[in-house]
Design a protein around this motif. Structure first.
Motif, PDB file in Angstrom:
ATOM      1  N   LYS A 182      -0.143   6.436  14.503  1.00 25.40           N
ATOM      2  CA  LYS A 182       0.477   4.706  15.074  1.00 25.40           C
ATOM      3  C   LYS A 182       0.079   4.725  16.339  1.00 25.40           C
ATOM      4  O   LYS A 182      -0.626   5.170  17.500  1.00 25.40           O
ATOM      5  CB  LYS A 182       2.182   5.174  15.213  1.00 25.40           C
ATOM      6  CG  LYS A 182       3.167   5.454  13.779  1.00 25.40           C
ATOM      7  CD  LYS A 182       4.498   5.286  13.992  1.00 25.40           C
ATOM      8  CE  LYS A 182       4.362   6.851  15.128  1.00 25.40           C
ATOM      9  NZ  LYS A 182       5.953   7.500  14.871  1.00 25.40           N
ATOM     10  N   GLN A 183       0.040   3.165  17.043  1.00 25.38           N
ATOM     11  CA  GLN A 183      -0.687   3.079  18.512  1.00 25.38           C
ATOM     12  C   GLN A 183       0.407   2.954  19.229  1.00 25.38           C
ATOM     13  O   GLN A 183       1.410   1.913  19.023  1.00 25.38           O
ATOM     14  CB  GLN A 183      -1.296   1.602  18.044  1.00 25.38           C
ATOM     15  CG  GLN A 183      -2.061   1.657  17.082  1.00 25.38           C
ATOM     16  CD  GLN A 183      -4.008   3.000  17.809  1.00 25.38           C
ATOM     17  OE1 GLN A 183      -4.141   2.683  18.725  1.00 25.38           O
ATOM     18  NE2 GLN A 183      -4.238   4.452  16.934  1.00 25.38           N
ATOM     19  N   ALA A 184      -0.095   3.687  20.556  1.00 19.62           N
ATOM     20  CA  ALA A 184       0.240   3.603  21.915  1.00 19.62           C
ATOM     21  C   ALA A 184       0.611   2.746  22.497  1.00 19.62           C
ATOM     22  O   ALA A 184      -0.689   2.043  22.727  1.00 19.62           O
ATOM     23  CB  ALA A 184       0.499   5.162  22.158  1.00 19.62           C
TER      24      ALA A 184
ATOM     25  N   SER B 265       0.869   0.125   8.760  1.00 17.84           N
ATOM     26  CA  SER B 265       1.552  -0.980   8.007  1.00 17.84           C
ATOM     27  C   SER B 265       1.724  -0.363   7.182  1.00 17.84           C
ATOM     28  O   SER B 265       0.786   0.870   6.288  1.00 17.84           O
ATOM     29  CB  SER B 265       0.486  -2.135   7.669  1.00 17.84           C
ATOM     30  OG  SER B 265      -0.987  -2.156   6.828  1.00 17.84           O
ATOM     31  N   LYS B 266       2.256  -0.645   5.300  1.00 13.02           N
ATOM     32  CA  LYS B 266       2.444   0.146   4.455  1.00 13.02           C
ATOM     33  C   LYS B 266       1.240   0.385   3.708  1.00 13.02           C
ATOM     34  O   LYS B 266       0.745   1.391   3.104  1.00 13.02           O
ATOM     35  CB  LYS B 266       3.136  -0.778   3.189  1.00 13.02           C
ATOM     36  CG  LYS B 266       4.583   0.070   2.204  1.00 13.02           C
ATOM     37  CD  LYS B 266       4.919  -0.693   1.599  1.00 13.02           C
ATOM     38  CE  LYS B 266       6.034   0.285   1.289  1.00 13.02           C
ATOM     39  NZ  LYS B 266       7.026  -1.325   0.564  1.00 13.02           N
ATOM     40  N   GLU B 267       0.792  -0.560   3.560  1.00 12.32           N
ATOM     41  CA  GLU B 267      -1.289  -0.685   2.880  1.00 12.32           C
ATOM     42  C   GLU B 267      -1.818   0.170   3.939  1.00 12.32           C
ATOM     43  O   GLU B 267      -2.429   1.232   3.285  1.00 12.32           O
ATOM     44  CB  GLU B 267      -2.108  -1.852   2.956  1.00 12.32           C
ATOM     45  CG  GLU B 267      -1.037  -3.066   1.846  1.00 12.32           C
ATOM     46  CD  GLU B 267       0.097  -3.564   2.552  1.00 12.32           C
ATOM     47  OE1 GLU B 267       1.207  -4.049   1.751  1.00 12.32           O
ATOM     48  OE2 GLU B 267       0.067  -3.376   3.821  1.00 12.32           O
ATOM     49  N   GLU B 268      -1.730   0.508   5.307  1.00 12.78           N
ATOM     50  CA  GLU B 268      -2.310   1.293   5.997  1.00 12.78           C
ATOM     51  C   GLU B 268      -2.132   2.501   6.231  1.00 12.78           C
ATOM     52  O   GLU B 268      -2.502   3.824   5.680  1.00 12.78           O
ATOM     53  CB  GLU B 268      -2.525   1.052   7.420  1.00 12.78           C
ATOM     54  CG  GLU B 268      -3.219  -0.120   8.100  1.00 12.78           C
ATOM     55  CD  GLU B 268      -3.380  -0.537   9.370  1.00 12.78           C
ATOM     56  OE1 GLU B 268      -4.027  -1.236  10.274  1.00 12.78           O
ATOM     57  OE2 GLU B 268      -1.746  -0.393   9.676  1.00 12.78           O
ATOM     58  N   GLN B 269      -0.963   2.964   5.807  1.00 14.71           N
ATOM     59  CA  GLN B 269       0.285   3.955   5.413  1.00 14.71           C
ATOM     60  C   GLN B 269      -1.269   5.164   3.946  1.00 14.71           C
ATOM     61  O   GLN B 269      -0.731   6.102   4.129  1.00 14.71           O
ATOM     62  CB  GLN B 269       1.542   4.203   5.342  1.00 14.71           C
ATOM     63  CG  GLN B 269       1.934   5.002   5.789  1.00 14.71           C
ATOM     64  CD  GLN B 269       2.104   5.514   7.380  1.00 14.71           C
ATOM     65  OE1 GLN B 269       2.309   4.886   8.373  1.00 14.71           O
ATOM     66  NE2 GLN B 269       1.533   6.528   7.851  1.00 14.71           N
ATOM     67  N   GLU B 270      -0.639   4.068   2.811  1.00 18.17           N
ATOM     68  CA  GLU B 270      -0.615   4.395   2.199  1.00 18.17           C
ATOM     69  C   GLU B 270      -2.455   4.958   1.882  1.00 18.17           C
ATOM     70  O   GLU B 270      -2.857   5.898   1.249  1.00 18.17           O
ATOM     71  CB  GLU B 270      -1.056   3.480   1.105  1.00 18.17           C
ATOM     72  CG  GLU B 270       0.622   3.111   0.822  1.00 18.17           C
ATOM     73  CD  GLU B 270       0.900   1.705  -0.642  1.00 18.17           C
ATOM     74  OE1 GLU B 270       0.246   1.571  -0.647  1.00 18.17           O
ATOM     75  OE2 GLU B 270       2.043   1.346  -0.437  1.00 18.17           O
TER      76      GLU B 270
ATOM     77  N   ASN C 127       4.166   4.656  -4.394  1.00 17.09           N
ATOM     78  CA  ASN C 127       5.637   5.531  -5.373  1.00 17.09           C
ATOM     79  C   ASN C 127       6.612   5.811  -3.760  1.00 17.09           C
ATOM     80  O   ASN C 127       7.102   7.256  -3.639  1.00 17.09           O
ATOM     81  CB  ASN C 127       5.349   6.962  -6.048  1.00 17.09           C
ATOM     82  CG  ASN C 127       4.737   6.370  -6.977  1.00 17.09           C
ATOM     83  OD1 ASN C 127       4.752   5.048  -7.649  1.00 17.09           O
ATOM     84  ND2 ASN C 127       3.916   7.370  -8.215  1.00 17.09           N
ATOM     85  N   TRP C 128       6.467   5.130  -3.788  1.00 17.23           N
ATOM     86  CA  TRP C 128       7.425   5.410  -2.165  1.00 17.23           C
ATOM     87  C   TRP C 128       8.969   5.886  -2.709  1.00 17.23           C
ATOM     88  O   TRP C 128       9.336   6.962  -1.071  1.00 17.23           O
ATOM     89  CB  TRP C 128       7.475   4.356  -1.154  1.00 17.23           C
ATOM     90  CG  TRP C 128       5.784   3.324  -0.484  1.00 17.23           C
ATOM     91  CD1 TRP C 128       5.544   2.965  -1.089  1.00 17.23           C
ATOM     92  CD2 TRP C 128       5.839   3.585   0.793  1.00 17.23           C
ATOM     93  NE1 TRP C 128       4.219   3.283  -0.722  1.00 17.23           N
ATOM     94  CE2 TRP C 128       4.868   3.017   0.828  1.00 17.23           C
ATOM     95  CE3 TRP C 128       6.368   4.592   2.032  1.00 17.23           C
ATOM     96  CZ2 TRP C 128       4.189   3.578   1.890  1.00 17.23           C
ATOM     97  CZ3 TRP C 128       5.554   4.609   3.316  1.00 17.23           C
ATOM     98  CH2 TRP C 128       4.446   4.203   3.227  1.00 17.23           C
TER      99      TRP C 128
ATOM    100  N   GLY D 186       6.855   6.581   8.271  1.00 19.96           N
ATOM    101  CA  GLY D 186       6.481   5.123   7.193  1.00 19.96           C
ATOM    102  C   GLY D 186       7.466   5.627   6.134  1.00 19.96           C
ATOM    103  O   GLY D 186       8.214   4.608   5.113  1.00 19.96           O
ATOM    104  N   ILE D 187       7.303   6.545   5.650  1.00 14.87           N
ATOM    105  CA  ILE D 187       9.136   7.161   4.198  1.00 14.87           C
ATOM    106  C   ILE D 187       9.575   6.876   4.595  1.00 14.87           C
ATOM    107  O   ILE D 187      10.561   6.023   3.644  1.00 14.87           O
ATOM    108  CB  ILE D 187       8.365   8.444   3.548  1.00 14.87           C
ATOM    109  CG1 ILE D 187       6.680   8.436   3.106  1.00 14.87           C
ATOM    110  CG2 ILE D 187       9.560   9.091   2.564  1.00 14.87           C
ATOM    111  CD1 ILE D 187       6.201  10.018   2.796  1.00 14.87           C
TER     112      ILE D 187
END
Length: 506
Positions: free
Chosen positions: A15-17, A35-40, A84-85, A131-132
Motif C-alpha cells: 500500500k502506498q503512503a 487493487s484486487k488484481e495487484e493484490q492477487e 478465491n477471495w 485486501g481480504i
C-alpha cells in the motif's frame, strides 16, 4: 502455495503512503490500498517454502518470530492468487477474529519471518490481509452470523480492548450469553483511545462492534467495574468473569519538577485528540471531523518533548505535528539500533534494526531532521513563575554493568547535562501493569510486575470463576498477542462451563 515461480517473477508491492507534507493536514488513514488484481499478484509471490515461518509464532531469543495467531498465511495467499477471495476470508477468520484491526496496526511479525525475505523482499502479507477483510465487508461475507443455539450460560467480560473483544466474540459464537463492560464512553479499549486515527480510523471499530451486537453481544459503556459496579454483583449475575482491562498504569518519570503544568502521559494526550476528532464526526460519512482548540491537549505553537521511543512515542510525534507544534524532540534511553541486521541477529529472528516510523518521517519532512535523541533522559523539569514547564535538564546515558546485580543498565554520564526549552512534555515510557482497584475488587493475586497471576499457560486467576487475558495478564504487548490471549482464554472459559470445548482456535 501461490505461483511456483511468482517470487522470482514479481516485485513486492505494498500500500502506498501519502506524502508526509500532505498527510499531516488531516487525521485519517493515509495508505492507498492495492487493487484486487495487484493484490492477487502479490499472493502469487508466496513461495511454497517447506517450513512457513510466517505463521509459526514461536519465540526465538526472547522475540516472536512469525504470527502469534498462527494465521494460515500460505493458504490464503494461494487463494487470493487464484481469485478465491471468499475462501481466503474463511481461512483468515479461522485464526483471527479481527483482521480489520491487525491489517492496520500489527507490525507484521509474519513479514519479518517470511522465507522470501531471507534473500529478497518479503511477501506483502499485511496488505494481503487488508485486501481480504475489506473485500469481505464489501461482498457481505463479514456480515453478522448469530449463533443458532444458546447454552444458557452467561459470561461478563470486563474491558473491550482486543483481548476482551476476542473473548466475547468466541464465547458468543459458542452460544454463551456475553456482556462486555467498558469504563469509557465507547468500546474498543486501546484500539480506540490508545491508537491514533491515522493508524486506525474509529469507524472501523464501530463497524465491527455493530456486527458483534447483531450477533447477540451486549456492550455496557461508561461502567467502571470495581467502582461503579461491584465485583460481587457481577459474580452473582454471571457464571464466569473475564478480566481484560489492559496494562493501564503508565510508567512515570520521577524527577524534580515533575509536578509542573504541561506534563502529560501520552495516553491522555492521544485520547484527548481522538475524542475531539469524534466530537465533530461527519455522521453521513462516519469519519472524524476537525478537532476544535480548547477541546484537547494541544501542541500548537509549542516546543514538544516526547519521552519514549516506542510506538506510542511515535504516535505522539505524529499527533503533535498535526496540531502544529513549533518543534518536536523525542528522547530514547537506549542506543540507536543498527540500520541493518547484525550477524548476531539472523533471520528468522525479529530484526533488531532502526525503524523510522510515520511520525519520525513527518518530523523529518517538516523540521528537516529526525526528532530522536538517543541515550538521553530527563534529570529535572524547570517551571516558570506560573508553574508551567518551560525547560528540561537532560543528561546523556551510557551502558554499564550494575555492580550489585551484574546486569547492564543505562547510567548517567557525569557532566553531560544540558538544558532545552519545552512547553509540552509527553511521557510515553510504557505501562506497568493492572490497576489495583480492579484486582482488589475481585480478590485476584498479581505477580511482581502487577500482572494478574495465573498458572503458566493458563487463564484462571486465583479467584474462583474469574479469568483474565491480554495485557492485564501478560503485560504491555501487541494487539495480535492480545487477540491470541483472548482466544485461548475463551477456550478455557468454555471448558470450565461445558466440561469440553469445540472452539478450534488454531
Amino acid at each position: 502455495m501461490g505461483k511456483v515461480t511468482g517470487f522470482m517473477e514479481y516485485e513486492r508491492q505494498d500500500k502506498q503512503a501519502e506524502a508526509p507534507v500532505e498527510r499531516i493536514r488531516h487525521y485519517n488513514e493515509f495508505h492507498t490500498p492495492l487493487s484486487k488484481e495487484e493484490q492477487e499478484i502479490q499472493g502469487a509471490r508466496c513461495m511454497a517454502c517447506g517450513v512457513p515461518f510466517c505463521q509459526a509464532g514461536q519465540m526465538i531469543m526472547g522475540m516472536a518470530s512469525g504470527c502469534p495467531l498462527h494465521n494460515l498465511i500460505p493458504e490464503w495467499n494461494d487463494l487470493i492468487y487464484r481469485g478465491n477471495w471468499k475462501e481466503a476470508y474463511d481461512r483468515l477468520k479461522k485464526t483471527n477474529n479481527f483482521p480489520e484491526f491487525t491489517a492496520r496496526v500489527c507490525p507484521a511479525l509474519c513479514e519479518a519471518a517470511c522465507t522470501c525475505g531471507l534473500n529478497g523482499d518479503a511477501v506483502s502479507t499485511k496488505a494481503n490481509e487488508y485486501g481480504i477483510i475489506e473485500n469481505a465487508y464489501e461482498m457481505g461475507y463479514a456480515d453478522a452470523k448469530p449463533p443458532k443455539v444458546r447454552t444458557g450460560k452467561t459470561v461478563a467480560v470486563v474491558g473491550s480492548g482486543p483481548s476482551g473483544l476476542a473473548v466475547a466474540d468466541l464465547l458468543n459464537k459458542r452460544g454463551h450469553k456475553v456482556t462486555v463492560f467498558e469504563r469509557e464512553d465507547k468500546p474498543g479499549g486501546l484500539l480506540r483511545y490508545g491508537i491514533p486515527n491515522m493508524k486506525l480510523e474509529k469507524q472501523i471499530i464501530d463497524r465491527k462492534i455493530r456486527i458483534m451486537e447483531e450477533e447477540g453481544i451486549t456492550f455496557v459503556t461508561g461502567c467502571n467495574v470495581g467502582r461503579d459496579k461491584k465485583a460481587a454483583s457481577l459474580l452473582k449475575e454471571f457464571d464466569r468473569i473475564v478480566l481484560a482491562c489492559g496494562a493501564s498504569n503508565p510508567r512515570d518519570i520521577k524527577v524534580p519538577g515533575r509536578d509542573a503544568k504541561g506534563i502529560y502521559f501520552a495516553v491522555d494526550f492521544l485520547k484527548s485528540t481522538t475524542k475531539a476528532l469524534w466530537n465533530h464526526a461527519d455522521a453521513k460519512e462516519e469519519r472524524a471531523g476537525k478537532p476544535k482548540e480548547g477541546e484537547y491537549i494541544s501542541a500548537k505553537g509549542k516546543r514538544v518533548m516526547v519521552i519514549g521511543g516506542g510506538d506510542t512515542g511515535n504516535d505522539c510525534v505524529g499527533t503533535a505535528i498535526r496540531h502544529g507544534a513549533k518543534s518536536v524532540l523525542q528522547l530514547e534511553m537506549m542506543p540507536k539500533a543498527p540500520d541493518e541486521r547484525a550477524d548476531t541477529n539472523p533471520w528468522p529472528e525479529w530484526p533488531k534494526v532502526c525503524k523510522t516510523d510515520y511520525g519520525q518521517q513527518e518530523a523529518i519532512a517538516v523540521f528537516g531532521h529526525d526528532p530522536r535523541v538517543y541515550q538521553t533522559t530527563v534529570k529535572e523539569f524547570v517551571k516558570d513563575k506560573n508553574g508551567n514547564v518551560c525547560k528540561a535538564v537532560l543528561v546523556k546515558l551510557e551502558p554499564k554493568k550494575d555492580e550489585k546485580t551484574g546486569r547492564m543498565i543505562m547510567a548517567e554520564v557525569k557532566g553531560s547535562e544540558y538544558t532545552v526549552e519545552t512547553e509540552l512534555v509527553l511521557i510515553a515510557a510504557g505501562f506497568l501493569g493492572s490497576e489495583n482497584y480492579v484486582t482488589k475488587a475481585f480478590g485476584v493475586k498479581v505477580n511482581e510486575r502487577t500482572n494478574v497471576a495465573t498458572k503458566p499457560g493458563e487463564y484462571l486467576t486465583t479467584a474462583d470463576r474469574v479469568f483474565t487475558a491480554g495485557d492485564m495478564h501478560r503485560g504491555q504487548s501487541l494487539v495480535v498477542w492480545a487477540i491470541r490471549e483472548g482466544r485461548e482464554a475463551a477456550q478455557e472459559v468454555d471448558i470450565s462451563l461445558m466440561g469440553y470445548t469445540n472452539l478450534n482456535i488454531q
